[in-house]
Design a protein around this motif. Sequence first.
Motif, mmCIF file in Angstrom:
data_model
loop_
_atom_site.group_PDB
_atom_site.id
_atom_site.type_symbol
_atom_site.label_atom_id
_atom_site.label_comp_id
_atom_site.label_asym_id
_atom_site.label_seq_id
_atom_site.Cartn_x
_atom_site.Cartn_y
_atom_site.Cartn_z
ATOM 1 N N MET A 209 0.837 -1.204 0.000
ATOM 2 C CA MET A 209 0.000 0.000 0.000
ATOM 3 C C MET A 209 0.870 1.251 0.000
ATOM 4 S SD MET A 209 -1.416 0.174 3.875
ATOM 5 C CE MET A 209 -0.250 0.930 4.998
ATOM 6 N N LEU B 269 -19.599 -3.146 6.128
ATOM 7 C CA LEU B 269 -18.388 -2.893 5.330
ATOM 8 C C LEU B 269 -17.349 -3.939 5.721
ATOM 9 C CD1 LEU B 269 -16.957 -0.905 3.338
ATOM 10 C CD2 LEU B 269 -16.046 0.231 5.388
ATOM 11 N N ASP C 294 -5.806 -9.498 4.755
ATOM 12 C CA ASP C 294 -5.765 -9.346 3.297
ATOM 13 C C ASP C 294 -7.123 -9.483 2.639
ATOM 14 O OD1 ASP C 294 -2.967 -8.856 2.770
ATOM 15 O OD2 ASP C 294 -2.643 -10.849 3.614
ATOM 16 N N LEU D 216 -15.591 -1.528 -0.538
ATOM 17 C CA LEU D 216 -15.496 -0.165 -1.072
ATOM 18 C C LEU D 216 -14.084 0.127 -1.550
ATOM 19 C CD1 LEU D 216 -16.711 2.810 -1.230
ATOM 20 C CD2 LEU D 216 -15.571 3.140 0.978
ATOM 21 N N ILE E 200 -7.736 4.197 6.714
ATOM 22 C CA ILE E 200 -8.544 2.987 6.938
ATOM 23 C C ILE E 200 -8.805 2.810 8.430
ATOM 24 C CG2 ILE E 200 -8.577 0.470 6.726
ATOM 25 C CD1 ILE E 200 -6.701 0.883 4.233
ATOM 26 N N LEU F 218 -10.427 -5.077 9.372
ATOM 27 C CA LEU F 218 -9.811 -4.463 8.177
ATOM 28 C C LEU F 218 -8.290 -4.439 8.306
ATOM 29 C CD1 LEU F 218 -12.230 -1.468 7.375
ATOM 30 C CD2 LEU F 218 -12.404 -3.859 6.679
ATOM 31 N N PHE G 233 -12.573 3.893 8.421
ATOM 32 C CA PHE G 233 -13.330 2.753 7.906
ATOM 33 C C PHE G 233 -13.397 1.591 8.901
ATOM 34 C CE2 PHE G 233 -11.898 4.824 3.840
ATOM 35 C CZ PHE G 233 -13.137 5.381 3.576
ATOM 36 N N ALA H 164 -12.021 3.022 -2.872
ATOM 37 C CA ALA H 164 -12.145 4.485 -2.916
ATOM 38 C C ALA H 164 -10.926 5.081 -3.593
ATOM 39 C CB ALA H 164 -12.276 5.033 -1.494
ATOM 40 N N ASP I 110 -10.459 -0.943 -0.747
ATOM 41 C CA ASP I 110 -9.128 -0.464 -1.088
ATOM 42 C C ASP I 110 -9.183 1.055 -1.055
ATOM 43 O OD1 ASP I 110 -6.483 -0.720 -1.678
ATOM 44 O OD2 ASP I 110 -6.764 -1.259 -3.790
ATOM 45 N N THR I 111 -8.064 1.661 -0.709
ATOM 46 C CA THR I 111 -8.008 3.116 -0.599
ATOM 47 C C THR I 111 -6.777 3.599 -1.330
ATOM 48 O OG1 THR I 111 -9.061 2.978 1.576
ATOM 49 C CG2 THR I 111 -7.944 5.045 1.045
HETATM 50 P P1 ADP Z 1 -3.635 -5.061 0.512
HETATM 51 O O1 ADP Z 1 -2.525 -4.133 0.150
HETATM 52 O O2 ADP Z 1 -3.213 -6.370 1.066
HETATM 53 O O3 ADP Z 1 -4.678 -5.149 -0.561
HETATM 54 P P2 ADP Z 1 -4.770 -2.875 1.879
HETATM 55 O O4 ADP Z 1 -3.705 -2.187 2.627
HETATM 56 O O5 ADP Z 1 -5.211 -2.334 0.580
HETATM 57 O O6 ADP Z 1 -4.369 -4.400 1.749
HETATM 58 O O7 ADP Z 1 -6.017 -2.960 2.815
HETATM 59 C C1 ADP Z 1 -5.867 -3.380 4.151
HETATM 60 C C2 ADP Z 1 -7.218 -3.756 4.701
HETATM 61 O O8 ADP Z 1 -8.041 -2.605 4.719
HETATM 62 C C3 ADP Z 1 -7.945 -4.806 3.904
HETATM 63 O O9 ADP Z 1 -8.659 -5.625 4.811
HETATM 64 C C4 ADP Z 1 -8.925 -4.007 3.068
HETATM 65 O O10 ADP Z 1 -10.081 -4.762 2.768
HETATM 66 C C5 ADP Z 1 -9.239 -2.841 4.015
HETATM 67 N N1 ADP Z 1 -9.597 -1.606 3.311
HETATM 68 C C6 ADP Z 1 -8.811 -0.820 2.546
HETATM 69 N N2 ADP Z 1 -9.479 0.257 2.086
HETATM 70 C C7 ADP Z 1 -10.745 0.139 2.550
HETATM 71 C C8 ADP Z 1 -11.937 0.919 2.409
HETATM 72 N N3 ADP Z 1 -11.975 2.038 1.672
HETATM 73 N N4 ADP Z 1 -13.047 0.476 3.026
HETATM 74 C C9 ADP Z 1 -13.014 -0.648 3.751
HETATM 75 N N5 ADP Z 1 -11.942 -1.413 3.939
HETATM 76 C C10 ADP Z 1 -10.811 -1.034 3.340
#
Ligand code: ADP
Length: 331
Positions: free
Chosen positions: A1, A123, A34, A92, A14, A31, A18, A94, A127-128
């Motif tokens: 990330m 929820l 993975d 979600l 997050i 959250l 979130f 975003a 991904d953000t």
């Molecule tokens: P990865 O890099 O392994 O895909 P991320 O860092 O993107 O993991 O996300 C970490 C956690 O946060 C995951 O469980 C993901 O589902 C959750 N997450 C990320 N963005 C959001 C969001 N906008 N809303 C809800 N959950 C989120």
Amino acid sequence: MPDHTDTGSEFDIIRRHFRPLAADDAGALSLTDDAAVFDVPSGRQLVVTTDALVAGVHFLTDLSPEDIAHKVIGVNLSDLAAMGAVPRAVFLAAQFPKDTEEGWIARFAHGLADVLAGTGATLLGGDTVSTPGPLAFTVTAIGHVGAGRALTRAGAQDGDDLYVTGTIGDGALGLLCATGARPRDDALIERYARPRPRNAFAVQLAERGLATACVDISDGLAADVAHICEASGLGAQFAADRVPVSAAARDALAGDPALLRTVLTGGDDYELAFAAAPQNAAEIEALARELDLNVTNIGRFEANEAGGAGVRVLDGDGRLLDLGAGGYRHL
Ligand code: ADP
Ligand code: MG
């Protein structure tokens, strides 16, 4: 990330905004993992849908963060309603423009909590990322339905009644109000900004086997009824003066009768249109009363001699109305 917004790392966003929404559901793993994990109730099928919404394309950029949350979740829950599914989870993705303030995200997250409350959906992930482009959200909604009971667009029968829920045209009129094309009307703008997906009613339609086909009205009543017609290999006709409209829409129509075309072909209502056998009328009416929902029989499906799948809209004298090109067309 590796992505960062101006307001802190993706991780901080997050965690702060979130994660609290996922707190009540063990399957969200706070959250921090993975992916999410949840059980599928036995004898049920999953129903899964995704919709992407881009600022300036699918919603007005000047909506409040709370309204945008209602919109992005509402349109997805409405797709579950169209299938008769009980909402279970939303994901979600975003995309925040780099200059997005954290206060905006906080308000958006409050809107998410508000719109999800009482729906049965939590929820469970997402991904953000930050983007050089416009604000955009992709929501995946997951629901479940009794095995074999999902409502689809196919299945309407010759002679079935055509029903709609709620009132029609408010979404399109609300968009005109919000853009300044019509005088401001907060009730209509709210209907545009905050869909009210009809999941509770749709779930009963599906579980009790009351409908033969169903669609949610996103492209416009005429176009979405045409979707049922195409999938079911039938035509349909309905009477414009039986289409239920809100008090606000009635006022708008009184001032400008040409708005009837907007009501019948405009999008963004997120009501349901469905087909049901005439013998189910009393049970459908009783269900509508029980759930305190307006449900109106506006016409019927009919085998079309020419084999066409057209929708005929009739005026009060039974004459055919020409609605031109119909509803909003997707690119
Ligand atoms: P990865 O890099 O392994 O895909 P991320 O860092 O993107 O993991 O996300 C970490 C956690 O946060 C995951 O469980 C993901 O589902 C959750 N997450 C990320 N963005 C959001 C969001 N906008 N809303 C809800 N959950 C989120
Ligand atoms: Mg990720």
